[in-house]
Design a protein around this motif. Structure first.
Motif, short mmCIF file in Angstrom:
data_model
loop_
_atom_site.label_atom_id
_atom_site.label_comp_id
_atom_site.label_asym_id
_atom_site.label_seq_id
_atom_site.Cartn_x
_atom_site.Cartn_y
_atom_site.Cartn_z
N GLN A 92 0.84 -1.19 0.00
CA GLN A 92 0.00 0.00 0.00
C GLN A 92 0.88 1.25 0.00
OE1 GLN A 92 -3.91 0.16 2.24
NE2 GLN A 92 -2.76 -1.21 3.54
N GLY A 93 0.44 2.28 -0.70
CA GLY A 93 1.21 3.50 -0.76
C GLY A 93 2.26 3.50 -1.84
N CYS A 94 2.53 2.34 -2.43
CA CYS A 94 3.54 2.23 -3.47
C CYS A 94 3.10 1.19 -4.51
CB CYS A 94 4.88 1.83 -2.86
SG CYS A 94 6.32 2.16 -3.87
N ARG A 95 1.79 1.06 -4.69
CA ARG A 95 1.27 0.00 -5.55
C ARG A 95 1.39 0.30 -7.03
NH1 ARG A 95 -3.78 -2.62 -2.12
NH2 ARG A 95 -2.40 -3.95 -0.87
N ASP A 96 1.51 1.56 -7.39
CA ASP A 96 1.67 1.91 -8.79
C ASP A 96 3.15 1.78 -9.16
OD1 ASP A 96 1.72 2.91 -11.32
OD2 ASP A 96 0.93 4.90 -10.81
N VAL A 97 3.49 0.72 -9.89
CA VAL A 97 4.89 0.47 -10.23
C VAL A 97 5.48 1.56 -11.09
CG1 VAL A 97 4.45 -0.85 -12.34
CG2 VAL A 97 6.46 -1.40 -10.95
N ASP A 98 4.62 2.38 -11.72
CA ASP A 98 5.08 3.49 -12.54
C ASP A 98 4.84 4.84 -11.87
OD1 ASP A 98 5.82 1.71 -14.58
OD2 ASP A 98 3.82 1.75 -15.45
N GLY A 99 4.53 4.84 -10.59
CA GLY A 99 4.19 6.07 -9.89
C GLY A 99 5.38 7.01 -9.73
N ASP A 100 5.06 8.26 -9.34
CA ASP A 100 6.12 9.25 -9.12
C ASP A 100 6.40 9.45 -7.64
OD1 ASP A 100 3.83 10.56 -8.36
OD2 ASP A 100 3.96 12.15 -9.86
N ALA A 101 5.75 8.65 -6.79
CA ALA A 101 5.98 8.74 -5.35
C ALA A 101 5.74 7.36 -4.73
CB ALA A 101 5.04 9.78 -4.72
N CYS A 102 6.21 7.23 -3.50
CA CYS A 102 6.07 5.95 -2.79
C CYS A 102 5.76 6.27 -1.34
CB CYS A 102 7.37 5.15 -2.92
SG CYS A 102 7.23 3.41 -2.52
N MET A 103 4.49 6.38 -1.01
CA MET A 103 4.05 6.86 0.30
C MET A 103 3.95 5.69 1.28
SD MET A 103 4.01 9.73 -1.06
CE MET A 103 3.69 10.67 0.41
N THR A 104 5.11 5.15 1.61
CA THR A 104 5.16 3.92 2.38
C THR A 104 6.33 3.92 3.35
OG1 THR A 104 4.32 2.79 0.41
CG2 THR A 104 5.14 1.39 2.19
N VAL A 105 6.13 3.32 4.51
CA VAL A 105 7.21 3.06 5.47
C VAL A 105 7.57 1.59 5.37
CG1 VAL A 105 7.83 3.00 7.91
CG2 VAL A 105 6.51 4.92 7.01
N TYR A 106 8.79 1.31 4.91
CA TYR A 106 9.22 -0.07 4.70
C TYR A 106 10.13 -0.53 5.83
CZ TYR A 106 7.79 0.10 -0.23
OH TYR A 106 7.08 0.18 -1.39
N CYS A 107 9.96 -1.77 6.24
CA CYS A 107 10.89 -2.43 7.16
C CYS A 107 11.25 -3.78 6.56
CB CYS A 107 10.25 -2.63 8.53
SG CYS A 107 9.90 -1.10 9.41
N PHE A 108 12.55 -4.05 6.40
CA PHE A 108 12.92 -5.30 5.74
C PHE A 108 14.33 -5.74 6.12
CE2 PHE A 108 13.51 -1.70 2.86
CZ PHE A 108 14.82 -1.83 2.41
N HIS A 109 14.69 -6.96 5.67
CA HIS A 109 15.97 -7.56 6.00
C HIS A 109 17.04 -7.30 4.94
CE1 HIS A 109 12.97 -10.05 8.16
NE2 HIS A 109 13.91 -10.18 9.08
N SER A 110 16.71 -6.59 3.89
CA SER A 110 17.62 -6.42 2.77
C SER A 110 18.67 -5.36 3.05
CB SER A 110 16.82 -6.05 1.51
OG SER A 110 15.88 -7.05 1.20
N LEU A 111 19.65 -5.28 2.13
CA LEU A 111 20.73 -4.33 2.26
C LEU A 111 20.29 -2.94 1.81
CD1 LEU A 111 23.59 -6.45 0.60
CD2 LEU A 111 22.63 -6.67 2.90
N LEU A 112 20.99 -1.92 2.29
CA LEU A 112 20.82 -0.59 1.73
C LEU A 112 21.00 -0.69 0.22
CD1 LEU A 112 22.40 2.71 2.96
CD2 LEU A 112 22.83 1.97 0.63
N GLY A 113 20.20 0.01 -0.54
CA GLY A 113 20.31 -0.05 -1.98
C GLY A 113 19.34 -1.01 -2.63
N ASN A 114 18.72 -1.88 -1.85
CA ASN A 114 17.72 -2.78 -2.41
C ASN A 114 16.57 -2.01 -3.04
OD1 ASN A 114 14.93 -4.38 -1.67
ND2 ASN A 114 16.53 -5.79 -2.36
N GLU A 115 16.37 -0.78 -2.58
CA GLU A 115 15.28 0.05 -3.11
C GLU A 115 15.44 0.36 -4.60
OE1 GLU A 115 18.29 2.87 -1.22
OE2 GLU A 115 17.34 0.98 -0.67
N MET A 116 16.66 0.26 -5.12
CA MET A 116 16.87 0.54 -6.55
C MET A 116 16.06 -0.43 -7.41
SD MET A 116 18.78 3.17 -6.38
CE MET A 116 19.06 3.42 -8.13
N HIS A 117 15.77 -1.61 -6.90
CA HIS A 117 15.02 -2.61 -7.67
C HIS A 117 13.52 -2.33 -7.66
CE1 HIS A 117 18.58 -5.21 -7.96
NE2 HIS A 117 18.77 -4.99 -6.67
N TRP A 118 12.98 -1.80 -6.54
CA TRP A 118 11.52 -1.74 -6.41
C TRP A 118 10.90 -0.34 -6.39
CZ3 TRP A 118 10.62 0.97 -2.07
CH2 TRP A 118 11.48 0.80 -0.96
#
Length: 414
Positions: A92-118
């Protein structure tokens, strides 16, 4: 993660803090493009990890792992976009894969920089086009438009759009993802060396720091981390036979890929701070431990809005609540996550725990392992950054940071 999930308006989840669709709760955010007030949402584990086909460091992960031969941030974004394209599979908040914003608070186990993929394609376009780097080469801006959903010019060789599932990924990898990753890695290496002025160490930290987002991290004291990982991963009972936690020579072996358990976890500690690109570059032999440490140090100083420590969790909660206007981690204090204990504290665990506290033992470990020495230095940098941020946030109007805070004194579960 539970405290981030609880730091919302209107919390009323009946199934648990992770049930983000349960109660209509939200973070009061402002859209970065329109300026409108919008409702942001919590999300846990937003994207997969992407690793080399031949990876030995992380062939599996709790968030799922898919193949990617890219080893630079721009190449990760263009050649290895996340497979979760469908709106129903994204947070939620980032469901549009082509959107211009991502209104979401993420918590995850991945490395810094993983956001470049999603991160959404137009978010990445807006970021790159506003950067100083965009004026030097228009090819990145053009390539970022091709990761929009359904655009078949993403991979002209197959007239294919970005993969949307594992089957699609495997079918296009040899002609699309693989060659594209290699191309954009070469572009990145050449461009970055010119931008840095042919500096000896290639550091992609400025790129990560420039992304318009808040990042936070919670670190653990290095030797407590090592001892916990030793038992969590079963090195005392099953991995390659019984291992003694105090055998420094065994733990500090650096002959990749058959390195010791201490070396492995020290590298993992640094990869979290260095970035998603660092793990792949290390496995390709393109980056040294000194270069990993340098980029990780840069990221600690410039890429994180708040750096905290597990042993001082209440302080971290106050700092985040002051730094990030739409999160209040002091709300709903009854909401707590489960502890990640390795089990009952048996005699061998207690003995190891006490041994790892001894300064002489720690110094022997540091002397034997360049990786562990680097990890310890990074923890010291994190302490400097945390102290600076703490003093800075105390001066903010309406600050929630206070010297009267009762820091967590008990040690975390092992």
């Amino acid at each position: 993660r539970a405290r981030f999930a609880a730091g919302v308006q209107g919390y009323n989840r009946t199934r648990g803090w992770w049930a983000v669709d349960d109660d209509g709760s939200y973070y009061p955010m402002q859209h970065p493009v329109t300026g409108e007030s919008v409702k942001g949402h919590y999300c846990s584990n937003p994207g997969h990890n992407h690793r080399l086909p031949s990876t030995v460091i992380q062939p599996k992960s709790i968030d799922g792992t898919f193949i990617c031969n890219a080893s630079t941030p721009i190449a990760n974004a263009i050649a290895c976009p996340d497979l979760r394209v469908s709106d129903s599979k994204r947070c939620q908040g980032c469901r549009d894969v082509d959107g211009d914003a991502c209104m979401t608070v993420y918590c995850f186990h991945s490395l810094l920089g993983n956001e470049m993929h999603w991160l959404p394609s137009r978010f990445l376009q807006r970021w790159w086009n506003s950067s100083t780097w965009s004026t030097h080469d228009p090819s990145v801006a053009s390539a970022l438009t091709t990761i929009e959903r359904g655009k078949t010019n993403w991979c002209p060789a197959m007239n294919a759009s970005r993969p949307e599932n594992k089957k699609h990924l495997l079918a296009t990898y040899d002609q699309c993802n693989g060659p594209m990753g290699a191309h954009w890695d070469r572009w990145s290496a050449d461009f970055w060396k010119k931008w840095q002025g042919d500096h000896e160490i290639v550091n992609y930290g400025p790129l990560y720091a420039s992304l318009p987002m808040h990042r936070t991290t919670v670190l653990r004291e290095p030797f407590s981390w090592l001892m916990s990982k030793f038992f969590w991963h079963g090195y005392h009972v099953r991995v390659g036979g019984y291992k003694n936690c105090t055998d420094i020579a065994e733990a500090s072996r650096s002959n990749y890929p058959e390195y010791g358990w201490g070396t492995r976890f020290a590298l993992e500690y640094m990869f979290y701070l260095c970035g998603d690109d660092c793990m792949n570059r290390y496995e390709k032999g393109e980056i040294t431990v000194a270069e990993i440490e340098a980029q990780a140090e840069y990221n600690l100083r410039y890429s994180f809005s708040v750096v905290g420590f597990l042993e001082q969790s209440p302080q971290f909660h106050q700092m985040v609540s002051t730094r990030v206007s739409y999160i209040n981690m002091l709300l709903n204090p009854e909401v707590m996550g489960k502890s990640h204990s390795t089990g009952k504290r048996k005699e061998d665990m207690i003995a190891c725990r006490e041994k790892f506290k001894e300064p002489e033992f720690q110094q022997s470990f540091i002397d034997a392992s360049p990786e562990i020495a680097a990890m310890v230095r990074l923890h010291q940098v994190a302490q400097e950054v945390n102290a600076f941020q703490y003093e800075e946030l105390k001066k903010c109007p309406g600050t929630m940071v206070s010297d009267e805070i009762e820091l967590q004194q008990e040690e975390p579960e092992q």
